[in-house]
Design a protein around this motif. Sequence first.
Motif, PDB file in Angstrom:
ATOM      1  N   LEU A  10      -6.543 -11.566  -8.421  1.00 17.35           N
ATOM      2  CA  LEU A  10      -7.029 -10.229  -8.091  1.00 17.35           C
ATOM      3  C   LEU A  10      -8.152 -10.284  -7.055  1.00 17.35           C
ATOM      4  O   LEU A  10      -8.894 -11.259  -6.964  1.00 17.35           O
ATOM      5  CB  LEU A  10      -7.525  -9.521  -9.361  1.00 17.35           C
ATOM      6  CG  LEU A  10      -6.529  -9.398 -10.519  1.00 17.35           C
ATOM      7  CD1 LEU A  10      -7.174  -8.652 -11.680  1.00 17.35           C
ATOM      8  CD2 LEU A  10      -5.254  -8.689 -10.066  1.00 17.35           C
ATOM      9  N   GLU A  26       0.863 -10.912 -15.202  1.00 17.32           N
ATOM     10  CA  GLU A  26       0.466  -9.879 -14.248  1.00 17.32           C
ATOM     11  C   GLU A  26      -0.611 -10.337 -13.271  1.00 17.32           C
ATOM     12  O   GLU A  26      -0.559  -9.994 -12.086  1.00 17.32           O
ATOM     13  CB  GLU A  26      -0.021  -8.632 -15.000  1.00 17.32           C
ATOM     14  CG  GLU A  26       1.079  -7.842 -15.691  1.00 17.32           C
ATOM     15  CD  GLU A  26       1.928  -7.043 -14.718  1.00 17.32           C
ATOM     16  OE1 GLU A  26       1.589  -6.987 -13.516  1.00 17.32           O
ATOM     17  OE2 GLU A  26       2.948  -6.476 -15.150  1.00 17.32           O
ATOM     18  N   SER A  27      -1.607 -11.059 -13.762  1.00 15.75           N
ATOM     19  CA  SER A  27      -2.742 -11.372 -12.879  1.00 15.75           C
ATOM     20  C   SER A  27      -3.203 -12.810 -12.966  1.00 15.75           C
ATOM     21  O   SER A  27      -4.235 -13.156 -12.384  1.00 15.75           O
ATOM     22  CB  SER A  27      -3.917 -10.439 -13.218  1.00 15.75           C
ATOM     23  OG  SER A  27      -4.496 -10.798 -14.461  1.00 15.75           O
ATOM     24  N   GLY A  82      -6.528 -12.900 -14.099  1.00 16.36           N
ATOM     25  CA  GLY A  82      -7.469 -12.331 -13.142  1.00 16.36           C
ATOM     26  C   GLY A  82      -7.656 -13.141 -11.887  1.00 16.36           C
ATOM     27  O   GLY A  82      -8.301 -12.678 -10.928  1.00 16.36           O
ATOM     28  N   TRP A 142     -12.240  -3.673 -14.542  1.00 12.87           N
ATOM     29  CA  TRP A 142     -10.974  -4.397 -14.454  1.00 12.87           C
ATOM     30  C   TRP A 142     -10.785  -5.448 -15.547  1.00 12.87           C
ATOM     31  O   TRP A 142      -9.650  -5.779 -15.897  1.00 12.87           O
ATOM     32  CB  TRP A 142     -10.843  -5.053 -13.082  1.00 12.87           C
ATOM     33  CG  TRP A 142     -11.812  -6.181 -12.818  1.00 12.87           C
ATOM     34  CD1 TRP A 142     -13.061  -6.078 -12.316  1.00 12.87           C
ATOM     35  CD2 TRP A 142     -11.580  -7.571 -13.058  1.00 12.87           C
ATOM     36  NE1 TRP A 142     -13.649  -7.312 -12.213  1.00 12.87           N
ATOM     37  CE2 TRP A 142     -12.761  -8.254 -12.655  1.00 12.87           C
ATOM     38  CE3 TRP A 142     -10.516  -8.324 -13.553  1.00 12.87           C
ATOM     39  CZ2 TRP A 142     -12.895  -9.637 -12.754  1.00 12.87           C
ATOM     40  CZ3 TRP A 142     -10.645  -9.695 -13.643  1.00 12.87           C
ATOM     41  CH2 TRP A 142     -11.819 -10.355 -13.256  1.00 12.87           C
ATOM     42  N   GLN A 151      -2.891  -5.057 -14.904  1.00  8.90           N
ATOM     43  CA  GLN A 151      -2.278  -4.349 -13.788  1.00  8.90           C
ATOM     44  C   GLN A 151      -1.740  -2.960 -14.135  1.00  8.90           C
ATOM     45  O   GLN A 151      -0.531  -2.691 -14.066  1.00  8.90           O
ATOM     46  CB  GLN A 151      -1.186  -5.209 -13.154  1.00  8.90           C
ATOM     47  CG  GLN A 151      -1.717  -6.421 -12.408  1.00  8.90           C
ATOM     48  CD  GLN A 151      -2.468  -6.035 -11.144  1.00  8.90           C
ATOM     49  OE1 GLN A 151      -1.876  -5.816 -10.089  1.00  8.90           O
ATOM     50  NE2 GLN A 151      -3.792  -5.926 -11.253  1.00  8.90           N
ATOM     51  N   TRP A 205      -8.247  -5.738  -8.203  1.00 10.23           N
ATOM     52  CA  TRP A 205      -7.005  -5.074  -7.795  1.00 10.23           C
ATOM     53  C   TRP A 205      -5.954  -6.080  -7.336  1.00 10.23           C
ATOM     54  O   TRP A 205      -6.281  -7.145  -6.818  1.00 10.23           O
ATOM     55  CB  TRP A 205      -7.275  -4.086  -6.650  1.00 10.23           C
ATOM     56  CG  TRP A 205      -8.092  -2.911  -7.077  1.00 10.23           C
ATOM     57  CD1 TRP A 205      -9.459  -2.813  -7.055  1.00 10.23           C
ATOM     58  CD2 TRP A 205      -7.609  -1.679  -7.611  1.00 10.23           C
ATOM     59  NE1 TRP A 205      -9.856  -1.599  -7.551  1.00 10.23           N
ATOM     60  CE2 TRP A 205      -8.737  -0.874  -7.891  1.00 10.23           C
ATOM     61  CE3 TRP A 205      -6.333  -1.182  -7.882  1.00 10.23           C
ATOM     62  CZ2 TRP A 205      -8.624   0.405  -8.429  1.00 10.23           C
ATOM     63  CZ3 TRP A 205      -6.216   0.099  -8.420  1.00 10.23           C
ATOM     64  CH2 TRP A 205      -7.353   0.878  -8.690  1.00 10.23           C
ATOM     65  N   GLY A 206      -4.696  -5.707  -7.550  1.00  7.00           N
ATOM     66  CA  GLY A 206      -3.573  -6.517  -7.116  1.00  7.00           C
ATOM     67  C   GLY A 206      -2.435  -5.620  -6.664  1.00  7.00           C
ATOM     68  O   GLY A 206      -2.575  -4.397  -6.609  1.00  7.00           O
ATOM     69  N   ASP A 207      -1.265  -6.213  -6.388  1.00  2.00           N
ATOM     70  CA  ASP A 207      -0.070  -5.462  -5.986  1.00  2.00           C
ATOM     71  C   ASP A 207      -0.381  -4.474  -4.864  1.00  2.00           C
ATOM     72  O   ASP A 207      -0.173  -3.267  -5.004  1.00  2.00           O
ATOM     73  CB  ASP A 207       0.537  -4.737  -7.186  1.00  2.00           C
ATOM     74  CG  ASP A 207       1.895  -4.130  -6.878  1.00  2.00           C
ATOM     75  OD1 ASP A 207       2.615  -4.682  -6.026  1.00  2.00           O
ATOM     76  OD2 ASP A 207       2.225  -3.079  -7.475  1.00  2.00           O
TER      77      ASP A 207
END
Length: 347
Positions: A102, A95-96, A99, A129, A117, A106-108
């Motif tokens: 990010l 997902e990240s 990290g 986060w 995420q 935050w992402g996406d």
Amino acid sequence: MAKNLKLPSTFCTARRLRVTVYTSGNYMDINDIPTTGASCATAKQDKLKVCGVEASRRLAQNDLGRINKYKSNILSVAKQKNTDPSIIAAIMSRESRGGSVLKDGWGDHNNGFGLMQVDKRHHTPQGTWDSETHIAQAVDIFNSTLIQIEKKFPGQSKESILKDARSQSCISQYPGLVSAEPGLAQHLQTATLLINSSLSRNTLKAYQTAWRAFNKFLTHHSEETSGIKHILAFISHCHTQLTLSHNTMRLYLAGIQHFLSLRDPAKPYLLTSHAIRAILRGIQKLQPVVSIKRLPITGDIIRGAIAGYNTGAGNVRDLNDVDHRTTGKDYSNDVVARAQFFKNNGY
């Protein structure tokens, strides 16, 4: 990214019933789950010249140092939630990238929050986060997905499908709406099929089991009627001879009610009887609280849950192709392969 999901930690089948607790980590060994690994498109994130399982392992290896910063939190949450820590680490990697991709957590396109995420469009992010609170929320979402996938695919083998077909073909042995008038009889037969179709396949099978058991009981005691006293005697039989649980007896009563209503639509609802409600309360008070250990979770279910974490359980429609709607169409296979790497590296 984690989609919109309910977050049950327990199941309770009726109002005020004692709660039966289910845990979420009775997994088979992640290393035993077959996987095709990352797609070539996913592998390009690190400019790899390989695809598949080897690519997933290299991606995970590149993230290992970053993931290890959160190892204590991962292991803590894994223990609390009874969840395989290697899966948590693998989702965090996918997902990240631990990290690293990010911006301010935050992402996406600013929709996904934190290391794992959590999608703000479907959940209210908790904690910072990179906190244990955030990881715990994400794992709750994953475990909720796992429960939904288990319920959605309770058994998909050819044997179970054939067994269901045989059960459906014998529906004529159960009561249905009837009439002496030929024209009306045909419509009532269709009405019976429609009423039965309102039930899920598993519920109808359970109702049929209850009806067979009830009629076997009546036949054994040379009874042809089915009044309240016969229902009470059957409940007593279920409790003392069959040792059925309170919840199962309520299910049996619902099944008996279903077929009695087809035989006579004006039949009063069984649970409106004071005597029936009272005997069920008595059984409930005598029944101990039981924690049921779930059967080992299969590889297909694990991959389905991982795919559902990304795309939502509703978008997992076939256990043979769980990644059809996932990001990159390789999400679960990639995460499983990364999890295998993390499992072999201290998780």
